[in-house]
Design an enzyme around this catalytic site. Structure first.
Site, PDB file in Angstrom:
ATOM      1  N   GLU A  43       0.680  -1.527   0.429  1.00  0.00           N
ATOM      2  CA  GLU A  43      -0.230  -0.128   0.088  1.00  0.00           C
ATOM      3  C   GLU A  43       0.826   1.000   0.154  1.00  0.00           C
ATOM      4  O   GLU A  43       1.917   1.044   0.626  1.00  0.00           O
ATOM      5  CB  GLU A  43      -1.254   0.094   1.349  1.00  0.00           C
ATOM      6  N   LYS A 111      -9.117   2.256  -2.275  1.00  0.00           N
ATOM      7  CA  LYS A 111      -9.212   1.376  -1.383  1.00  0.00           C
ATOM      8  C   LYS A 111     -10.910   2.303  -0.516  1.00  0.00           C
ATOM      9  O   LYS A 111     -11.175   2.789  -0.530  1.00  0.00           O
ATOM     10  CB  LYS A 111      -8.335   1.957  -0.933  1.00  0.00           C
ATOM     11  N   CYS A 147      -5.577  -3.294   2.135  1.00  0.00           N
ATOM     12  CA  CYS A 147      -4.791  -3.011   3.558  1.00  0.00           C
ATOM     13  C   CYS A 147      -6.646  -3.755   4.610  1.00  0.00           C
ATOM     14  O   CYS A 147      -7.182  -4.644   4.195  1.00  0.00           O
ATOM     15  CB  CYS A 147      -4.742  -1.888   3.623  1.00  0.00           C
TER      16      CYS A 147
END
Length: 576
Positions: A43, A111, A147
């Site tokens: 990330e 994300k 994540c």
């Protein structure tokens, strides 16, 4: 036919686009040389994590997009799909995974779940994405998550699996703290099993201010078993060959996707087809690095935290007060491992209250480590203070004022060496002291970095013992372990003159700070009410000190700072 995936467990530096791009290109070349079909980066690998308020600077965002352009140019001759974590930006900013192949940008995934707890502030900086994304290569579907997305049970990973993703990629920047990898691995195993999907989890590694990232990238099979795992705290490229039909077999046999959740949380999924051939290869063996024990991990975390803080901030050497106690001894040892003993200077600064044994212990430790040391007695300086202050103090009795003057003299000397020679000054206090205020502001708290400030005293002894075990000899001597902890600021002083025994103190502190248990809850566990009130008062009354302390490495669930944001002005007492 198996697909080969490379995980770039990368140590990125926040804002250093030149170095980060150099590493990214190197990893891509290495993956190509190993015939990988896909390379996945952590990330925000291009930007470093966390970039914090740099995200608010438009030049930083433009530079990020320029970095993507450079990777696009570099990838033109590379037969490998690149999944690169970086900031995306239009009128908003996004935490994104860019999909690149042979010089073409196929799009990106943004994300969807932005963490806003503990050390994370992503809702301050990023706009969440709205749609899950998968890539399709030769009928192989690979979902992309970032994540936090994988931590959410009914999040994007579920929809990706229900839309046919046999492999779910996760780009992560998950920070270390004590026993964190156990929690992380159990979550990933659960997610893989319930979705009947492979999970390829690529985590960043290295130190960034208070945070350290342990890497520990891992591949979990559709049955929830670890097939491959990378080591703790080591940068490197880790390869795995995956059978994309294994999830299909697991799903047909166990029907997990069908019964886990009959509804699709996200009805739309963005599918990105990529025309790439998957070639036959000589199979690679699975490499599984066994997890190291808890206190070895903490030792490695401190070592990496010191190394990267010094290196990334342009320092070369460190200086600190070396008292002969366990705290400064452990700092000396790990700093020596981190940057070399020739870059470590310990200042032994005895006063009239310092024991002969403590000076001897500090000297012996210095010799065992091969570090430089200087003995600078502070008695004359202290006596000058007392003589000059005698009239103002009006013969008032000796108290913490005189104790703290000694600590501040030592802090001044440490900072003088820092200024004169360019050393980074290290503070050597621990979490038990920081919690209770058993430390001198502008004295032993002085420094630019505080490596063990988030390590409870009882754990500190365990890490010190582990240090000797790792090195196979008694570097930290038996006498250092066995002496009663003492600041040695008055005759025959012991820490337990002021504090409860550390075994009891740390137990209560952990429950009150890390687990946020209330006074009533602790009282119900059988602790003495007077003891609890005393400890809680010490914690609450010393927030002003902690707010002025040097940054230090996060090693526990709730470190002081971003993890725990308490008001300085605070009169709340739950027992009233």
């Amino acid at each position: 036919m198996k697909i080969r995936i490379a995980m770039a467990q990368m140590n990125a530096t926040v804002g250093d686009y030149l170095i980060n791009l150099e590493k990214i290109k190197k990893f891509i070349d290495e993956a190509c040389n190993n015939k990988a079909d896909i390379i996945i980066f952590p990330e925000l690998a291009l930007n470093g994590y966390p970039p914090e308020d740099l995200i608010l600077k438009t030049q930083f965002l433009r530079d990020s997009l320029s970095g993507i352009e450079e990777v696009l140019k570099f990838s033109k001759s590379k037969d490998i799909i690149i999944i690169l974590g970086a900031v995306d930006w239009d009128i908003e900013s996004y935490n994104a995974a860019f999909i690149i192949y042979e010089g073409k940008l196929y799009g990106n995934y943004r994300k969807m779940f932005l963490p806003n707890y503990s050390v994370f502030d992503e809702k301050r900086y990023f706009t969440p994405g709205k749609i899950p994304t998968l890539i399709e290569i030769n009928n192989i579907k690979l979902g992309i998550t970032i994540c936090e997305d994988i931590w959410v049970p009914n999040g994007p990973a579920l929809s990706l699996a229900q839309h046919g993703a046999n492999i779910i990629l996760n780009l992560s920047s998950s920070p270390f703290y004590k026993e964190r990898d156990k929690v992380r691995f159990e979550m990933l195993k659960t997610r893989a099993s319930e979705l009947s999907s492979w999970i390829v989890y690529c985590n960043i590694v290295g130190g960034q201010d208070e945070l350290v990232f342990d890497g520990r990238s891992v591949v979990i099979n559709p049955y929830g078993e670890i097939e491959m795992s990378a080591p703790h705290f080591e940068e490197g490229l880790y390869l795995v060959d995956i059978d994309p039909l294994e999830p299909t077999r697991a799903n047909l046999r166990e029907g997990k996707r069908k019964h886990y959740n009959t509804s699709i949380y996200y009805s739309d999924v963005n599918t990105v087809p990529i025309d790439k051939k998957i070639s036959q290869k000589v199979p690679l063996p699975f490499i599984k690095k066994e997890s190291t024990d808890t206190y070895t991990q903490i030792y490695l975390a401190i070592k990496v935290g010191i190394t990267d803080y010094i290196k990334k901030n342009g320092f070369k050497s460190v200086v600190f007060g070396l008292s002969g106690g366990i705290d400064s001894s452990l700092v000396a040892c790990i700093a020596s491992d981190a940057i070399g003993s020739n870059n470590v200077l310990g200042l032994i600064m005895p006063s009239k209250f310092s024991s002969k044994e403590s000076v001897e212990d500090a000297l012996q430790l210095s010799k065992n480590l091969g570090i430089d040391y200087e003995i600078i007695p502070i008695t004359n300086i202290y006596d000058c203070y007392m003589e000059d202050l005698k009239g103002s103090f009006k013969d008032l009795p000796f108290d913490k004022t005189e104790e703290n003057i000694q600590a501040r003299i030592r802090g001044n000397i440490v900072m003088a060496f820092s200024n004169k020679f360019g050393y980074l000054a290290l503070a050597c206090g621990n979490k038990s002291e920081a919690a209770t205020g058993y430390a001198t502001l502008y004295g032993d708290m002085a420094g630019g970095f505080s490596p063990i400030k988030d390590l409870y005293k009882t754990d500190l002894y365990k890490v010190a013992k582990k240090y000797n075990e790792i090195h196979g000899k008694e570097i930290i001597t038996k006498s250092i372990f066995e002496k009663a902890p003492s600041a040695e600021l008055r005759p025959n002083q012991k820490d337990q003159d002021t504090l409860p025994p550390y075994e009891i103190l740390d137990e209560i502190l952990f429950k009150y700070i890390d687990r946020e248990m209330s006074y009533d809850e602790l009282l119900n566990e059988g602790y003495d009410s007077e003891l609890l009130q005393r400890i809680i008062n010490m914690v609450n009354q010393n927030e002003y000190k902690r707010r002025q302390s040097a940054p230090g490495i996060k090693l526990t669930e709730r470190s002081f700072g971003k993890d725990r944001r308490m008001p300085i002005t605070n009169k709340y007492k739950p027992w009233i």
